[in-house]
Design a protein around this motif. Sequence first.
Motif, PDB file in Angstrom:
ATOM      1  N   SER A  22       0.836  -1.206   0.000  1.00 55.00           N
ATOM      2  CA  SER A  22       0.000   0.000   0.000  1.00 55.00           C
ATOM      3  C   SER A  22       0.866   1.249   0.000  1.00 55.00           C
ATOM      4  O   SER A  22       0.546   2.249  -0.665  1.00 55.00           O
ATOM      5  CB  SER A  22      -0.927   0.002   1.220  1.00 55.00           C
ATOM      6  OG  SER A  22      -1.880  -1.035   1.142  1.00 55.00           O
ATOM      7  N   GLY A  26       1.081   4.255  -2.734  1.00 56.86           N
ATOM      8  CA  GLY A  26       1.015   5.676  -2.409  1.00 56.86           C
ATOM      9  C   GLY A  26       2.133   6.452  -3.072  1.00 56.86           C
ATOM     10  O   GLY A  26       1.933   7.576  -3.563  1.00 56.86           O
ATOM     11  N   SER A  29       1.352   6.892  -6.713  1.00 55.88           N
ATOM     12  CA  SER A  29       0.213   7.783  -6.965  1.00 55.88           C
ATOM     13  C   SER A  29       0.619   9.242  -7.091  1.00 55.88           C
ATOM     14  O   SER A  29      -0.129  10.056  -7.640  1.00 55.88           O
ATOM     15  CB  SER A  29      -0.811   7.650  -5.831  1.00 55.88           C
ATOM     16  OG  SER A  29      -0.343   8.293  -4.640  1.00 55.88           O
ATOM     17  N   THR A  30       1.802   9.596  -6.586  1.00 59.12           N
ATOM     18  CA  THR A  30       2.206  11.002  -6.583  1.00 59.12           C
ATOM     19  C   THR A  30       2.595  11.509  -7.962  1.00 59.12           C
ATOM     20  O   THR A  30       2.549  12.710  -8.215  1.00 59.12           O
ATOM     21  CB  THR A  30       3.390  11.222  -5.621  1.00 59.12           C
ATOM     22  OG1 THR A  30       4.507  10.432  -6.049  1.00 59.12           O
ATOM     23  CG2 THR A  30       3.001  10.828  -4.201  1.00 59.12           C
ATOM     24  N   GLU A 206      -4.799   2.685   4.340  1.00 60.13           N
ATOM     25  CA  GLU A 206      -4.852   4.067   3.878  1.00 60.13           C
ATOM     26  C   GLU A 206      -3.719   4.886   4.498  1.00 60.13           C
ATOM     27  O   GLU A 206      -3.102   5.723   3.828  1.00 60.13           O
ATOM     28  CB  GLU A 206      -6.210   4.682   4.224  1.00 60.13           C
ATOM     29  CG  GLU A 206      -6.350   6.149   3.854  1.00 60.13           C
ATOM     30  CD  GLU A 206      -6.173   6.431   2.369  1.00 60.13           C
ATOM     31  OE1 GLU A 206      -5.783   7.574   2.023  1.00 60.13           O
ATOM     32  OE2 GLU A 206      -6.410   5.521   1.539  1.00 60.13           O
ATOM     33  N   LYS A 207      -3.431   4.637   5.772  1.00 58.35           N
ATOM     34  CA  LYS A 207      -2.308   5.324   6.416  1.00 58.35           C
ATOM     35  C   LYS A 207      -0.988   4.977   5.726  1.00 58.35           C
ATOM     36  O   LYS A 207      -0.130   5.839   5.536  1.00 58.35           O
ATOM     37  CB  LYS A 207      -2.237   4.944   7.894  1.00 58.35           C
ATOM     38  CG  LYS A 207      -3.359   5.504   8.756  1.00 58.35           C
ATOM     39  CD  LYS A 207      -3.217   5.017  10.191  1.00 58.35           C
ATOM     40  CE  LYS A 207      -4.361   5.493  11.056  1.00 58.35           C
ATOM     41  NZ  LYS A 207      -4.255   4.965  12.445  1.00 58.35           N
ATOM     42  N   PHE A 209      -0.676   4.043   2.606  1.00 60.85           N
ATOM     43  CA  PHE A 209      -0.729   4.714   1.307  1.00 60.85           C
ATOM     44  C   PHE A 209      -0.282   6.168   1.441  1.00 60.85           C
ATOM     45  O   PHE A 209       0.544   6.660   0.653  1.00 60.85           O
ATOM     46  CB  PHE A 209      -2.156   4.632   0.755  1.00 60.85           C
ATOM     47  CG  PHE A 209      -2.333   5.202  -0.628  1.00 60.85           C
ATOM     48  CD1 PHE A 209      -2.256   4.385  -1.743  1.00 60.85           C
ATOM     49  CD2 PHE A 209      -2.587   6.559  -0.814  1.00 60.85           C
ATOM     50  CE1 PHE A 209      -2.422   4.903  -3.021  1.00 60.85           C
ATOM     51  CE2 PHE A 209      -2.749   7.088  -2.089  1.00 60.85           C
ATOM     52  CZ  PHE A 209      -2.674   6.256  -3.185  1.00 60.85           C
ATOM     53  N   GLN A 210      -0.819   6.854   2.441  1.00 64.12           N
ATOM     54  CA  GLN A 210      -0.475   8.254   2.661  1.00 64.12           C
ATOM     55  C   GLN A 210       0.982   8.411   3.096  1.00 64.12           C
ATOM     56  O   GLN A 210       1.653   9.387   2.732  1.00 64.12           O
ATOM     57  CB  GLN A 210      -1.413   8.876   3.694  1.00 64.12           C
ATOM     58  CG  GLN A 210      -2.864   8.959   3.254  1.00 64.12           C
ATOM     59  CD  GLN A 210      -3.059   9.763   1.981  1.00 64.12           C
ATOM     60  OE1 GLN A 210      -2.291  10.697   1.702  1.00 64.12           O
ATOM     61  NE2 GLN A 210      -4.060   9.420   1.191  1.00 64.12           N
ATOM     62  N   LEU A 211       1.482   7.451   3.883  1.00 63.74           N
ATOM     63  CA  LEU A 211       2.898   7.471   4.270  1.00 63.74           C
ATOM     64  C   LEU A 211       3.776   7.416   3.027  1.00 63.74           C
ATOM     65  O   LEU A 211       4.737   8.177   2.895  1.00 63.74           O
ATOM     66  CB  LEU A 211       3.203   6.312   5.212  1.00 63.74           C
ATOM     67  CG  LEU A 211       4.637   6.151   5.711  1.00 63.74           C
ATOM     68  CD1 LEU A 211       4.670   5.514   7.094  1.00 63.74           C
ATOM     69  CD2 LEU A 211       5.481   5.288   4.765  1.00 63.74           C
ATOM     70  N   ALA A 213       2.966   8.232  -0.039  1.00 68.74           N
ATOM     71  CA  ALA A 213       2.815   9.464  -0.821  1.00 68.74           C
ATOM     72  C   ALA A 213       3.651  10.592  -0.222  1.00 68.74           C
ATOM     73  O   ALA A 213       4.321  11.334  -0.961  1.00 68.74           O
ATOM     74  CB  ALA A 213       1.344   9.868  -0.872  1.00 68.74           C
ATOM     75  N   SER A 214       3.641  10.720   1.095  1.00 66.68           N
ATOM     76  CA  SER A 214       4.414  11.788   1.738  1.00 66.68           C
ATOM     77  C   SER A 214       5.911  11.539   1.581  1.00 66.68           C
ATOM     78  O   SER A 214       6.697  12.485   1.458  1.00 66.68           O
ATOM     79  CB  SER A 214       4.047  11.890   3.225  1.00 66.68           C
ATOM     80  OG  SER A 214       4.434  10.728   3.945  1.00 66.68           O
ATOM     81  N   LYS A 217       6.745  12.669  -1.995  1.00 66.24           N
ATOM     82  CA  LYS A 217       6.676  14.120  -2.120  1.00 66.24           C
ATOM     83  C   LYS A 217       7.852  14.785  -1.432  1.00 66.24           C
ATOM     84  O   LYS A 217       8.346  15.820  -1.872  1.00 66.24           O
ATOM     85  CB  LYS A 217       5.367  14.620  -1.549  1.00 66.24           C
ATOM     86  CG  LYS A 217       4.143  14.250  -2.368  1.00 66.24           C
ATOM     87  CD  LYS A 217       2.857  14.654  -1.682  1.00 66.24           C
ATOM     88  CE  LYS A 217       1.636  14.244  -2.494  1.00 66.24           C
ATOM     89  NZ  LYS A 217       0.366  14.561  -1.782  1.00 66.24           N
TER      90      LYS A 217
END
Length: 220
Positions: A22, A26, A29-30, A206-207, A209-211, A213-214, A217
Amino acid sequence: MTFYAINGSPRKNKNTATLLQSALEGIQSTAPEANIATEVIHLYDFDYQPCISCFACKRVGGKSYGKCVIKDSLTPIFEKLAEADGIIFGSPIYFANISAKLRGFLERFLFQYFVYDSNYSSLAPKKMPTAFIYTMNVPEPVMQELGYPASLRYMEYFVQKMFTDPKILYACNTYQFDDYSKYDVKVFSEAEKAAHRETQFPLDREKAFQLGASLAKGNS
């Protein structure tokens, strides 16, 4: 850019591996148009030993200064990671700490870059972003009561010294067995575990995934 997930679990499709995947999703996805490369490395696929304290990576003027001298299945992995743009380490928690497989890997991977100077500086080629994803059977209040975060912080500190301060994700109270009735685990309620997984694990994914992505970035 290339990001790697290091799976310190013996299982390739359960809690730890799923959250690592996941996180990689993420990352991708960026910038979907950029075709960011990602790879999961399953440590239990490889036969290796932990650090043997030979100090060849510290010998001044030596051919292996800054590099682990042991030639085994980790050698090509270390070469990959030296060129990485970010790394996520994942592990189930065994006896309040990461798996022995991941511990042995990190001993070799980190120590080659570790400098015995006044600042304990780093020879790592890049200050790439990093993260740890931990999965564990205990609920979060028990994790805090037993001091798991403090125990895990020691290895996180050395990752910080060599690379960057890692992002952290704890996934607690995980579902461990496909059929609890086949195992002597009376302390657990399969129904409660299943209900918790139904509601919490999607949030953990989801966490993760966001990890990821961050992380991407932060390196863009």
